[in-house]
Design a protein around this motif. Structure first.
Motif, PDB file in Angstrom:
ATOM      1  N   GLU A 331     -25.210 -28.226  -5.432  1.00 28.20           N
ATOM      2  CA  GLU A 331     -25.176 -27.243  -6.523  1.00 28.20           C
ATOM      3  C   GLU A 331     -24.669 -25.871  -6.069  1.00 28.20           C
ATOM      4  O   GLU A 331     -24.310 -25.036  -6.903  1.00 28.20           O
ATOM      5  N   GLU A 332     -24.617 -25.638  -4.767  1.00 24.77           N
ATOM      6  CA  GLU A 332     -24.122 -24.363  -4.249  1.00 24.77           C
ATOM      7  C   GLU A 332     -22.592 -24.347  -4.113  1.00 24.77           C
ATOM      8  O   GLU A 332     -22.015 -23.303  -3.834  1.00 24.77           O
ATOM      9  N   THR A 333     -21.940 -25.485  -4.307  1.00 22.30           N
ATOM     10  CA  THR A 333     -20.501 -25.582  -4.061  1.00 22.30           C
ATOM     11  C   THR A 333     -19.711 -24.604  -4.920  1.00 22.30           C
ATOM     12  O   THR A 333     -18.904 -23.816  -4.408  1.00 22.30           O
ATOM     13  N   SER A 334     -19.909 -24.652  -6.234  1.00 23.97           N
ATOM     14  CA  SER A 334     -19.117 -23.797  -7.127  1.00 23.97           C
ATOM     15  C   SER A 334     -19.438 -22.320  -6.940  1.00 23.97           C
ATOM     16  O   SER A 334     -18.603 -21.458  -7.219  1.00 23.97           O
ATOM     17  N   LYS A 335     -20.632 -22.023  -6.462  1.00 24.85           N
ATOM     18  CA  LYS A 335     -21.012 -20.628  -6.218  1.00 24.85           C
ATOM     19  C   LYS A 335     -20.188 -20.029  -5.099  1.00 24.85           C
ATOM     20  O   LYS A 335     -19.701 -18.895  -5.202  1.00 24.85           O
ATOM     21  N   GLY A 468     -27.402 -11.938   1.122  1.00 26.08           N
ATOM     22  CA  GLY A 468     -28.128 -11.524  -0.077  1.00 26.08           C
ATOM     23  C   GLY A 468     -29.422 -12.275  -0.286  1.00 26.08           C
ATOM     24  O   GLY A 468     -29.949 -12.326  -1.408  1.00 26.08           O
ATOM     25  N   LEU A 469     -29.942 -12.872   0.777  1.00 26.37           N
ATOM     26  CA  LEU A 469     -31.201 -13.602   0.707  1.00 26.37           C
ATOM     27  C   LEU A 469     -32.335 -12.723   1.215  1.00 26.37           C
ATOM     28  O   LEU A 469     -32.105 -11.731   1.918  1.00 26.37           O
ATOM     29  N   LEU A 522     -27.143 -21.557   5.372  1.00 24.63           N
ATOM     30  CA  LEU A 522     -25.969 -22.319   5.799  1.00 24.63           C
ATOM     31  C   LEU A 522     -24.991 -22.515   4.646  1.00 24.63           C
ATOM     32  O   LEU A 522     -23.768 -22.509   4.859  1.00 24.63           O
ATOM     33  N   SER A 523     -25.493 -22.682   3.426  1.00 27.55           N
ATOM     34  CA  SER A 523     -24.602 -22.808   2.263  1.00 27.55           C
ATOM     35  C   SER A 523     -23.732 -21.575   2.128  1.00 27.55           C
ATOM     36  O   SER A 523     -22.524 -21.665   1.852  1.00 27.55           O
ATOM     37  N   CYS A 524     -24.328 -20.410   2.333  1.00 31.67           N
ATOM     38  CA  CYS A 524     -23.592 -19.149   2.236  1.00 31.67           C
ATOM     39  C   CYS A 524     -22.528 -19.045   3.329  1.00 31.67           C
ATOM     40  O   CYS A 524     -21.358 -18.775   3.046  1.00 31.67           O
ATOM     41  N   ILE A 525     -22.931 -19.251   4.575  1.00 35.03           N
ATOM     42  CA  ILE A 525     -22.002 -19.078   5.699  1.00 35.03           C
ATOM     43  C   ILE A 525     -20.876 -20.110   5.639  1.00 35.03           C
ATOM     44  O   ILE A 525     -19.687 -19.774   5.778  1.00 35.03           O
ATOM     45  N   ILE A 526     -21.238 -21.368   5.407  1.00 33.37           N
ATOM     46  CA  ILE A 526     -20.237 -22.437   5.367  1.00 33.37           C
ATOM     47  C   ILE A 526     -19.346 -22.311   4.140  1.00 33.37           C
ATOM     48  O   ILE A 526     -18.115 -22.427   4.231  1.00 33.37           O
TER      49      ILE A 526
END
Length: 665
Positions: A331-335, A468-469, A522-526
């Protein structure tokens, strides 16, 4: 450690860049010693140097040459091997800009208490296969490579004989209660990443020896000399070099490594699954070159090589972004990776230092055994279930034990290991990495954290803030972030504060996002990195002009399954090999898998030019003539006389070109 260093030894231009940086570092150390500045740890010796002195040092060490500007052609059709001349932000050396960060906490202690899990105590991923895990390593090796520093430049400097921090040796110390500490002066050897010349600042920065771009540099190399050595230049067929001594049931194998060059990516021999991936795509290149030659017999070897390479790169880009990343980020892909909106030269596509560490999350999804299966997907004799550490640097197993087909069958049906907070790193990687004899095996978890410190990366909380976490301050807040009070207590007992937590262990310890395989950090960095790699790539497969609309339509049908069908003897395969499939109910005959239709790559010299105009170039010996062409109703091209400027030394004269066929273009 010798083997690990061999995998990352710099070659070609990278070797020259590393040597120049080594000379620079040595020069600055000698100056500091001469000026008696050793007691002033924070004092920068370069502050005492004039601009002229800095320039003299830069020239004397060779750094001046390494940071020279590159002259790029005004228009090019194929990307360079080195990645240069793609994006205006790409310098000659692609650097990570960080200094060394010290920390007293022993990384081995963290690995023992938080990362380690026994080989028998693991949970299988019920959705994703080992092909998914191996693709992650495959694409990671395409994006970044931090070569090892020059250990051995001094005969008395051997990183496995001492626990002292004497660059480039940065040994990993054992905690007092570690069962693997043979004596008080025993340490796990660790060599720092090579530095690179940094114009103006003289600060220590790490080098990326890969191109950053998703451009199949794992197949073609990132250095011009290496790229040439990997090709078969004995004919005009555009092929990659293959093994001349052995075949895999009639199919090609990779050539053996020699003393001066290495096959494809030097890390190809790291494990058998990775070797199988390299073999697949070298075969795919040669298959494409052979098919394109049948379509266009007038193409020379260079054209066949470049067009085949271009397609292989597109295949890698499509599979990574369409198939792999959505499973990883869910679900983080499109973000983090919105729909493609075109090339943006202002986007920096260089691989960030933090990404080079963050993408090592995949180490937590490695299984402790390697399976090899026969045509019925049953165990292949007594050697079908091999402990992972016995497959490191063992390409002989491919040559002597059945080729790559049994390995790929095992990767397709075996589950990836599930990354769980109490099952992070298997025993094979935590105690037996690259262990081939009774000499000490390495600890991959400890090395990941030591690498972060070597690269001077800030800790876990700093990167949470960057993304931003929330930045947990207390054990209660850390418990909430991790969703695990017990783990939070362990981390706080070891580190004292969340700000001291090493990035790698903090990032892989986070609970994964819904349906994904990594946590929010990791979702953010990757995700950020992969968006930059795509948007800052002028040769991205979807960028208008890179492929024709017909070629784009054909490319969208490609899949890992098709690559396997086309380049092995495997006849049945799941449609989606990244997901778990059961044989035979989830398997499809290869004839039912969409093929890559190459008909749109066939030259159509007359009709293809109708109603178009644009800039093209044609080579006449060493002379490059640029001109505008116009299509007329008779489908022939009329070209006006072109007078080349006097400054072009290769072409000090004029040409008249009439009715020039597009085939020549």
């Amino acid at each position: 450690m010798d083997f690990l260093k061999h995998l990352k030894d710099p070659i070609g231009r990278t070797r020259s860049a590393v040597r120049a940086a080594d000379y620079l570092e040595t020069t600055l150390k000698l100056l500091k010693r001469k000026l008696h500045l050793s007691g002033e740890q924070r004092f920068n010796v370069t502050d005492l140097l004039s601009r002229r002195q800095k320039e003299m040092i830069s020239k004397g060490t060779g750094c001046d040459y390494q940071t020279r500007s590159i002259k790029c052609p005004e228009r090019d059709f194929y990307r360079t091997i080195t990645g240069e001349c793609n994006n205006s932000l790409i310098p000659v050396t692609r650097v990570f800009r960080h200094g060394i960060k010290g920390c007293e906490m022993l990384v081995r202690k963290v690995s023992n208490e938080i990362a380690h899990t026994a080989n028998e105590n693991i949970t299988a991923d019920q959705q994703l296969s080992l092909v998914f895990m191996h693709w992650g390593q495959w694409v990671n090796h395409d994006i970044d490579l931090a070569p090892a520093s020059g250990e051995g430049a001094s005969l008395e400097l051997q990183c496995h004989t001492s626990c002292a921090f004497k660059p480039p040796c940065f040994p990993i110390k054992f905690p007092a209660d570690d069962s693997r500490m043979l004596s008080p002066d025993t340490c796990m050897p660790f060599v720092q990443s090579a530095s690179v010349c940094s114009p103006g600042t003289f600060q220590r920065e790490q080098l990326n020896a890969a191109t950053s771009f998703v451009d199949a540099s794992t197949v073609y190399g990132s250095d011009d000399a290496l790229a040439r050595s990997l090709r078969n230049l004995t004919s005009q067929l555009g092929l990659m070099a293959v093994n001349q001594d052995f075949l895999d049931a009639g199919l090609e194998l990779l050539p053996f490594e020699n003393m001066t060059h290495s096959i494809c990516d030097k890390r190809v021999t790291e494990n058998l699954g990775l070797s199988a991936m390299h073999t697949l795509f070298v075969r795919e290149h040669n298959r494409l070159a052979t098919q394109l030659r049948k379509l266009n017999p007038h193409w020379d070897g260079e054209k066949l090589y470049q067009e085949s390479r271009k397609i292989v790169i597109a295949i890698n880009q499509i599979i990574t972004y369409r198939d792999y990343l959505p499973l990883l980020l869910a679900e983080e892909t499109s973000k983090w990776i919105p729909l493609y909106s075109g090339y943006n030269e202002k986007v920096d596509p260089r691989a960030s230092n933090v990404f080079s560490l963050a993408f090592r999350f995949g180490h937590t999804s490695v299984q402790p055994f390697v399976s090899r299966l026969n045509e019925s997907f049953q165990p292949l004799g007594s050697s079908s279930h091999v402990p992972l550490h016995l497959t490191f640097c063992a390409p002989w197993r491919i040559v002597m034990e059945g080729g790559i087909d049994p390995l790929i069958r095992g990767m397709v049906v075996d589950h990836a290991k599930l990354m769980k907070q109490n099952q992070l790193l298997i025993e094979e990687l935590q105690n037996h990495l690259f262990e081939q004899t009774e000499v000490m095996g390495l600890d991959l978890g400890a090395m990941n954290m030591q690498r972060g410190r070597d690269h001077g990366l800030p800790g876990y909380n700093t990167w949470r803030g960057f993304c931003g976490l929330s930045q947990p301050q207390t054990i209660e807040e850390l418990s909430e972030v991790l969703g695990n009070p017990k783990l939070a207590k362990k981390l706080m007992n070891v580190y004292g504060t969340p700000y001291n937590i090493d990035l790698w262990i903090g990032a892989v310890a986070e609970p994964v996002v819904s349906q994904g395989r990594v946590g929010p950090l990791l979702s953010c960095i990757i995700g950020t990195q992969f968006r930059n790699l795509r948007d800052g790539d002028r040769f991205w497969w979807e960028n208008p002009g890179v492929f024709t609309p017909q070629q784009l339509q054909a490319l969208r049908k490609i899949s890992v399954s098709r690559v396997i069908c086309d380049n092995t003897h495997i006849k049945k395969i799941p449609r989606d090999v990244f997901k778990i499939n059961t044989y035979p109910k989830d398997f499809t005959d290869c004839q039912e898998i969409d093929v890559l239709d190459l008909s749109s790559w066939k030259d159509k010299p007359e009709s293809a030019t109708k109603g178009t105009n644009g800039l093209r170039s044609v080579k006449n010996n060493t002379c490059t003539m640029k001109f505008f062409f116009y299509a007329y109703e008779n489908e022939r091209i009329k070209v006006s006389t072109l007078t080349l400027p006097p400054k072009d030394d290769d072409c000090p004269f004029s040409y008249t070109l009439l009715h020039w066929s597009l085939r020549c273009c």
